[in-house]
Design a protein around this motif. Structure first.
Motif, PDB file in Angstrom:
ATOM      1  N   ILE A  56       0.846  -1.202   0.000  1.00  0.00           N
ATOM      2  CA  ILE A  56       0.000   0.000   0.000  1.00  0.00           C
ATOM      3  C   ILE A  56       0.883   1.255   0.000  1.00  0.00           C
ATOM      4  O   ILE A  56       0.649   2.191  -0.770  1.00  0.00           O
ATOM      5  CB  ILE A  56      -0.949   0.015   1.214  1.00  0.00           C
ATOM      6  CG1 ILE A  56      -1.912  -1.170   1.171  1.00  0.00           C
ATOM      7  CG2 ILE A  56      -1.713   1.344   1.297  1.00  0.00           C
ATOM      8  CD1 ILE A  56      -2.916  -1.187   0.047  1.00  0.00           C
ATOM      9  N   LEU A  57       1.909   1.291   0.847  1.00  0.00           N
ATOM     10  CA  LEU A  57       2.769   2.477   0.927  1.00  0.00           C
ATOM     11  C   LEU A  57       3.540   2.714  -0.370  1.00  0.00           C
ATOM     12  O   LEU A  57       3.831   3.852  -0.725  1.00  0.00           O
ATOM     13  CB  LEU A  57       3.738   2.355   2.100  1.00  0.00           C
ATOM     14  CG  LEU A  57       3.105   2.455   3.482  1.00  0.00           C
ATOM     15  CD1 LEU A  57       4.129   2.172   4.562  1.00  0.00           C
ATOM     16  CD2 LEU A  57       2.471   3.813   3.688  1.00  0.00           C
ATOM     17  N   GLU A  58       3.860   1.642  -1.089  1.00  0.00           N
ATOM     18  CA  GLU A  58       4.572   1.763  -2.370  1.00  0.00           C
ATOM     19  C   GLU A  58       3.608   1.919  -3.546  1.00  0.00           C
ATOM     20  O   GLU A  58       4.035   1.894  -4.692  1.00  0.00           O
ATOM     21  CB  GLU A  58       5.480   0.550  -2.588  1.00  0.00           C
ATOM     22  CG  GLU A  58       6.658   0.491  -1.653  1.00  0.00           C
ATOM     23  CD  GLU A  58       7.676   1.593  -1.887  1.00  0.00           C
ATOM     24  OE1 GLU A  58       7.670   2.228  -2.957  1.00  0.00           O
ATOM     25  OE2 GLU A  58       8.488   1.824  -0.974  1.00  0.00           O
ATOM     26  N   LYS A  59       2.321   2.046  -3.239  1.00  0.00           N
ATOM     27  CA  LYS A  59       1.289   2.249  -4.263  1.00  0.00           C
ATOM     28  C   LYS A  59       1.333   1.162  -5.342  1.00  0.00           C
ATOM     29  O   LYS A  59       1.173   1.426  -6.527  1.00  0.00           O
ATOM     30  CB  LYS A  59       1.403   3.636  -4.871  1.00  0.00           C
ATOM     31  CG  LYS A  59       1.171   4.739  -3.850  1.00  0.00           C
ATOM     32  CD  LYS A  59       1.350   6.107  -4.444  1.00  0.00           C
ATOM     33  CE  LYS A  59       0.980   7.221  -3.533  1.00  0.00           C
ATOM     34  NZ  LYS A  59       1.469   7.271  -2.225  1.00  0.00           N
ATOM     35  N   GLY A  60       1.568  -0.074  -4.899  1.00  0.00           N
ATOM     36  CA  GLY A  60       1.525  -1.221  -5.795  1.00  0.00           C
ATOM     37  C   GLY A  60       2.750  -1.429  -6.646  1.00  0.00           C
ATOM     38  O   GLY A  60       2.780  -2.351  -7.458  1.00  0.00           O
ATOM     39  N   SER A  61       3.786  -0.607  -6.491  1.00  0.00           N
ATOM     40  CA  SER A  61       4.967  -0.773  -7.335  1.00  0.00           C
ATOM     41  C   SER A  61       5.791  -2.000  -6.934  1.00  0.00           C
ATOM     42  O   SER A  61       6.580  -2.490  -7.718  1.00  0.00           O
ATOM     43  CB  SER A  61       5.837   0.488  -7.320  1.00  0.00           C
ATOM     44  OG  SER A  61       6.374   0.702  -6.038  1.00  0.00           O
ATOM     45  N   ILE A  62       5.615  -2.485  -5.708  1.00  0.00           N
ATOM     46  CA  ILE A  62       6.190  -3.767  -5.311  1.00  0.00           C
ATOM     47  C   ILE A  62       5.082  -4.598  -4.697  1.00  0.00           C
ATOM     48  O   ILE A  62       4.140  -4.069  -4.109  1.00  0.00           O
ATOM     49  CB  ILE A  62       7.380  -3.612  -4.337  1.00  0.00           C
ATOM     50  CG1 ILE A  62       6.970  -2.890  -3.058  1.00  0.00           C
ATOM     51  CG2 ILE A  62       8.547  -2.920  -4.986  1.00  0.00           C
ATOM     52  CD1 ILE A  62       8.050  -2.876  -2.007  1.00  0.00           C
ATOM     53  N   SER A  63       5.182  -5.891  -4.816  1.00  0.00           N
ATOM     54  CA  SER A  63       4.102  -6.767  -4.359  1.00  0.00           C
ATOM     55  C   SER A  63       4.217  -7.066  -2.871  1.00  0.00           C
ATOM     56  O   SER A  63       5.278  -6.918  -2.263  1.00  0.00           O
ATOM     57  CB  SER A  63       4.132  -8.078  -5.148  1.00  0.00           C
ATOM     58  OG  SER A  63       5.265  -8.840  -4.758  1.00  0.00           O
ATOM     59  N   CYS A  64       3.110  -7.540  -2.350  1.00  0.00           N
ATOM     60  CA  CYS A  64       3.049  -7.962  -0.953  1.00  0.00           C
ATOM     61  C   CYS A  64       4.059  -9.086  -0.715  1.00  0.00           C
ATOM     62  O   CYS A  64       4.789  -9.085   0.269  1.00  0.00           O
ATOM     63  CB  CYS A  64       1.630  -8.422  -0.636  1.00  0.00           C
ATOM     64  SG  CYS A  64       1.432  -9.219   0.957  1.00  0.00           S
ATOM     65  N   GLY A  65       4.116 -10.045  -1.621  1.00  0.00           N
ATOM     66  CA  GLY A  65       5.019 -11.182  -1.471  1.00  0.00           C
ATOM     67  C   GLY A  65       6.480 -10.773  -1.461  1.00  0.00           C
ATOM     68  O   GLY A  65       7.270 -11.254  -0.641  1.00  0.00           O
ATOM     69  N   TYR A  66       6.855  -9.895  -2.365  1.00  0.00           N
ATOM     70  CA  TYR A  66       8.243  -9.420  -2.432  1.00  0.00           C
ATOM     71  C   TYR A  66       8.615  -8.665  -1.160  1.00  0.00           C
ATOM     72  O   TYR A  66       9.676  -8.881  -0.591  1.00  0.00           O
ATOM     73  CB  TYR A  66       8.433  -8.534  -3.665  1.00  0.00           C
ATOM     74  CG  TYR A  66       9.819  -7.997  -3.817  1.00  0.00           C
ATOM     75  CD1 TYR A  66      10.853  -8.808  -4.279  1.00  0.00           C
ATOM     76  CD2 TYR A  66      10.114  -6.678  -3.493  1.00  0.00           C
ATOM     77  CE1 TYR A  66      12.145  -8.322  -4.402  1.00  0.00           C
ATOM     78  CE2 TYR A  66      11.401  -6.177  -3.623  1.00  0.00           C
ATOM     79  CZ  TYR A  66      12.410  -7.007  -4.078  1.00  0.00           C
ATOM     80  OH  TYR A  66      13.684  -6.522  -4.194  1.00  0.00           O
ATOM     81  N   SER A  67       7.728  -7.801  -0.697  1.00  0.00           N
ATOM     82  CA  SER A  67       7.997  -7.045   0.532  1.00  0.00           C
ATOM     83  C   SER A  67       8.073  -7.978   1.733  1.00  0.00           C
ATOM     84  O   SER A  67       8.933  -7.821   2.598  1.00  0.00           O
ATOM     85  CB  SER A  67       6.905  -6.003   0.767  1.00  0.00           C
ATOM     86  OG  SER A  67       6.908  -5.064  -0.255  1.00  0.00           O
ATOM     87  N   GLY A  68       7.163  -8.932   1.773  1.00  0.00           N
ATOM     88  CA  GLY A  68       7.170  -9.892   2.875  1.00  0.00           C
ATOM     89  C   GLY A  68       8.456 -10.695   2.912  1.00  0.00           C
ATOM     90  O   GLY A  68       9.026 -10.945   3.980  1.00  0.00           O
TER      91      GLY A  68
END
Length: 155
Positions: A56-68
């Motif tokens: 959400i903070l990256e406005k979708g430019s990176i995925s939840c999975g990648y951030s996780g």
């Protein structure tokens, strides 16, 4: 004419808007149990909570999975960056030192607080950035256009 405007003593530049004072977080750091589902998820899988927040903070430019995955690998250091980013985006009270201490000593509580903050700002955290954008645009489209009537239907 440009010379007249530029040389005019009546010209006053528009001052930038005054910065607003930082606001309190919508919930406290230790209000984890106000959202039991998020509390349990964060207790057992903090990288999922973090991934949703970062997407959400990256406005979708990176995925939840990648951030996780990054949170799983880099841990708290990665979390501190996103807490600072959230404070900046929503003008929340705090400072860099407090962010570090919060995530070092209360990482899961901090992740829960950040998750709740985004929910208070109207995000459905479970559907991610793109899901929220689609939901908002679908709602706008539904209210701005009349329904279509197909030809050939009679009573």
């Amino acid at each position: 004419m440009n010379k007249t405007l530029a040389g005019s003593s009546d010209y006053q530049p528009i001052p930038p808007p005054r910065p607003q004072p930082p606001v309190e977080w919508s919930t406290g750091l230790c209000d984890c149990f106000s959202d039991y589902d998020n509390c349990c998820l964060t207790c057992w899988c903090p990288w999922v909570t973090f991934g949703r927040t970062a997407e959400i903070l990256e406005k979708g430019s990176i995925s939840c999975g990648y951030s996780g995955l990054n949170h799983f690998v880099y841990g708290r250091l990665y979390s501190v960056y996103y807490r600072r980013k959230m404070r900046s985006q929503y003008n929340l009270k705090g400072n860099n030192c407090l962010d570090c201490l919060t995530h070092f000593f209360c990482n899961r509580c901090a992740l829960c607080q950040e998750y709740r903050e985004l929910e208070k700002h109207g995000f459905n955290m479970k559907i991610g950035w793109h899901g929220n954008v689609e939901q908002q645009t679908r709602g706008v489209a539904m209210t701005s256009t009349a329904p279509t009537v197909e030809k050939g239907m009679t009573r």
